[in-house]
Every structure is written in C-alpha cells, then in structure tokens.
Design an enzyme around this catalytic site. Sequence first.
Site, PDB file in Angstrom:
ATOM      1  N   SER A 157     -11.381  -1.016   0.072  1.00  0.00           N
ATOM      2  CA  SER A 157     -10.040  -1.092   0.663  1.00  0.00           C
ATOM      3  C   SER A 157     -10.124  -1.455   2.133  1.00  0.00           C
ATOM      4  O   SER A 157      -9.382  -2.300   2.637  1.00  0.00           O
ATOM      5  CB  SER A 157      -9.325   0.260   0.524  1.00  0.00           C
TER       6      SER A 157
ATOM      7  N   ASP B 143       0.846  -1.192   0.000  1.00  0.00           N
ATOM      8  CA  ASP B 143       0.000   0.000   0.000  1.00  0.00           C
ATOM      9  C   ASP B 143       0.888   1.250   0.000  1.00  0.00           C
ATOM     10  O   ASP B 143       1.960   1.244  -0.596  1.00  0.00           O
ATOM     11  CB  ASP B 143      -0.928  -0.037   1.227  1.00  0.00           C
TER      12      ASP B 143
ATOM     13  N   HIS C 207      -3.186   6.152   3.303  1.00  0.00           N
ATOM     14  CA  HIS C 207      -4.087   5.031   3.048  1.00  0.00           C
ATOM     15  C   HIS C 207      -3.617   3.750   3.731  1.00  0.00           C
ATOM     16  O   HIS C 207      -4.391   3.047   4.393  1.00  0.00           O
ATOM     17  CB  HIS C 207      -4.179   4.842   1.527  1.00  0.00           C
TER      18      HIS C 207
END
Length: 608
Positions: free
Chosen positions: A388, A138, A168
Amino acid sequence: MRNTKFLISSLFAGAVMLGQSSKIAPELQGAGATGNVSVIVTYDHPPTDADHQKVIGRGGTHFGTFQSVPGGSYSMPASAVADLANDASVVHISVDHPIAPKLDYVTAATNTANPTSGQTASQLFGVNGSGIGVAVIDSGVQPSSEFGSRIVYAQDFTGGNGQDLYGHGTHIAGIIAGGGTASHCNSCTRSLQGMAPNANIVSLRVLDVNGASSDSIVISAIDAAISLKSIYNIRVINLSLGRPIAESYTVDPLCQAAEAAWKAGIVVVVAAGNDGRINVDGNYGYGTINAPANDPYVLTVGVMKTLDTYTRTDDSLASYSSKGPSYIDWVAKPDLVAPGNLVVSVLASPTSTLAAALPENLITTNYYNSRGSSTADSTVYWMLSGTSMAAGAVTGAVADLLQAQPKLTPDQVKARLMKTAYKTFPTSTVATDPTTGISYVDYYDALSRGAGYLDLLAALQSSATATGSALSPITAFNTSTNKPYLQFNSASTWAEAGTTGTFAPASVWGTSALGASNVVLSTSSALSVNWASSAAWGTSAAWGTSAAWGTSAAWGTSTTSGGAAANAVSAIVNAVVSAVTGSSSASSSSATTGTSKPIVDPTLAGEN
C-alpha cells in the site's frame, strides 16, 4: 452500507446447485449457496430500469449502477442466479467481493531527493506535483496542516462523513502529497515530505472504520474519479487495496473499472498485495498477486525495504510483497517495486482503528525534531508498512512526472517508469521475521521485482516515449526446454520495440528477467501453455473477513500440488529458481515456514 462481510463464507455453504454457465463466476458455480448473495451483473448495454426489474422480479434488490462498466450491484437469492444468467442481455454475474486495504528514506531511495547533495527533483526539474489531481480511493484523507487546502474534493461512499476513521488513507496521502510541515523547523533532522508535496488530493472514501469495503463501492469511487477528471485534473488514481483473484481480469468488474479509468486517461496505480509469505506447494510466495493488481493495464507495485539508509544499494525486497504470475491469467506482475516498509507518514488520529490497534507503530517527536521528546508520541506522524505504501510512492512519482510532461498518456507513463527503473539487484536475500524468527528467501526476477526499482530522477531525465500499449506480459513456459519466458501482446510497445528498440524487453526487464540462463523474452505463442483454461486453483479457498490485508488470503488446505494452477506455478518457480541458484527444485529450498498462511500481518507490522 449493506453488510457484505458474510458473503464469501456463505458462498461455499449449502446444497442448492447454481448450475454451470460461462456467464457465472466460478465461485457461484457448483458450490451451492443458500440465502441471498451480493453480486455485480454486467450487461451487453448500459442497464436500464427494465434490467433492474429482472433482478427485482427474482426476489433481488438493486443497489447501484456503474458508469465505468455496463452493470449494477444487487443482492439476490442464490437460487435465482442461474436463471438470471439465461437472459440474453446478461454478459456476466460476479460476486461483489469484500475488499480491504492493503519518508525521507522513501524519497532518497526513489531518487526524488538526495539528502547528501540536497538536490531534489523539484529543484532540478521544478516539479512537486503542482496542478495534478490525485484520487486517493481508500479510507479517507483527514484534513491536516500537512495537506493545507490541497484536499480539493471529498466524497464518502460508506455512508459516513468523510473522516478517516481507519487511518490508512491519510498515511497513503501523506506519502503521495504530504507537505512535511511539522518536520520543517530549525531543529528538525528529517523532512517527512511526500513525493509530490504540492499535488491536489481528491479523497474518495471506500474503506470503513475497520478497513472493509466491497467491489461495488470501489467501482462507484472509480466512476466518480472518471467523472471528476476534467474538473480537478485527476491524472492518477491510487488503489492501495485489494482482494484475492476470483476470475479472469477480462470479466472481473473491478478490473474492468480500473481499465475504464486507464482508457479515460488516468494512470491507475495498484498495490500488488502483501501475501508473498504464503508458501503454497513450496512456491516462494509466487502466484499471490491480488485484484485489481492482476490487470495488465494498471501499474502494479511491489515493496522494497530501505533498511533505514539513504542509499538504495543495500535495499531489499520485503518478504511479504506479493509475486506473479497472476492466478488464472498468468500476467507477469508486479511492474515495479518501490519503498514501502516501515514508512513514516501522516497520522489521521491517535484514536483511528489502526493507530489504536498498533501503538508500537507510533513514533516519538525526536524522530524528526532534535528538540522533540523521546517519550511523547507525535500527533502528526506514524509508521506503517506494505505494498500500500509502495503504491503511494509510485503515485506521487507519477504526479511529478505528469507535471513535468503533462502530455504523457497512462501507457507512456507506465512504460517510462519501467524503462528507467533501477535494475541492480542481488541474486537473493533472506528476511527474518522479528517476531517469530522465521526466515524467508527472496529471489530477484521479473515476477518479484518487475522491471526494477522506481527511479523518479531517471524518469524525469528520460525523453523515451512509448508508442504502443504498456500491457504487462503473460508468463509462459516452454515444456521442451523447461524454461519460462515473457510473452508480449503484439500491439504493446515491448513487441513493437523488437530486440533493439528503446523499449526492447531485455532493456526493460533485463536479460535475466526469469533467470540468467533462460531465453525468456518472446512474442511467440507457439510454446505457451494454456493454463488459464485448466486452472482449478482457488475454487475451494475460503477467505476470511479480516480487514487487515495480509491475513485475508489464507488458502484452503485442499489446494494441493496436484492442482493444475499449482503445477503451473511450480513449473515456473522451479525453472526460475534453478536458473538463479543452480538448485533443481524450489521446494528443496523454499521459504522455511512450510505453511500456507502469513505468520504475522506484514501490512501493519513491517519487517527488519
């Protein structure tokens, strides 16, 4: 890191024909690109210096070689692609695509922790992810007291120093393995602890400060996870990122890398995508699964909304959750759904790109501490939404299950979670975008909710162990009866189970998987339609370079109802919706946008 953001738009410009070849990805054929293109070339053997020289000799540059797939990443003149394809050792030439990212309520909804009884999976089964390594591929995982010393390895594939500048990856890691440290106090009212709060984290940074990456960078990170498997006991990879499908998973190097990890004994959990509001030809968002979530090996996750309650009986699908079947190969996805809307998890930094862009997603400290401020923002936690986040919840559950039963294979983990998933759903629900007031209808079938809603406690209590593969089935259509059905690989545990075994399809997906009145579960291929060979959908689509997953898959206006793939999806959707609602046409009652683009970016905004 080389610049790949220009790539997609440039592929469809210019006038130099690249030539037709089965070795060349559809995007590179006939469209006529000019200048240089970033490509991934796969060979019939691990590439050597001599293979690299074949590209360099045609004016190209070699950037890297992979371990999980026999290939490398290059930049080369578009005009030389067809000539390279003539080389007998070249198997396929793909575009090196740009890629973008895609708790207390979460743990309650997944039956991980019961806030009423106080019982947790850890208390009942002694599991918290201990000893399990989780590779988070990520934007990086920012060191924090929420992770302590459990970030056991970090590598940056973007050329940076490993810091999560986007924000994120840290949020995802918190859902997977956050310790909830700041929410554990005498005056704290919520435990913001992750699904597997003692799992170890291997942080492999592939998303830059804007959340952008490329296929080749992600493949390199997957290679690293495979090579580090025995060192850090990496049993699961989390891929909360994706991009539009460009070619069959059988030749897509990103999908093939994910398969290599799976076959190396690592469960690969992938977010389905956030394009469920894209309403191509009145198709309710069906056919919007992203890559590599389209691969039949991986465990693909859609998203549910907890609606700020601890009970899951009122939970519903998020309207933006991508739905199957997958473009080109018609794989039935997602495999599972899990909570992922308006999830509070760990904040990398108030100055990270996402946090700076979304100050409304910051939470005040009284959200979890009764003595906290109602005006001061927390420096530890904040809120995000998307598949996600749902993928992170499933990844944490996998870590817990593997701690309890470490001998389970990836196929056995996938089959167990699908078999034990919670399967009680309404016929349909309506979601209204809080910003625009536009409503979206969701129907609950195998192409939207998969085999059901993640239930960790049920998975831990189960002793069911699959013997075959857990390949996701193909969606097929009987033109004689106008009914869709699921077609299973003959070597899969679903086919081996027949109609009465533990993993019989009817008990995994439900007897009304594609509509209550349909005969939908079959291992026969006699009545299937070979859509893959005639699909033309997507070759004229221009994808943007927005880093926020959800705005990067805007279908072109030339994708019309006359396209073979659009017709195929319409056939499935019409039959499914007809069976569920009694309506004869999807287009007559489709999501009320009538548009081919999401109205907002649900990855960031979430929905009520």
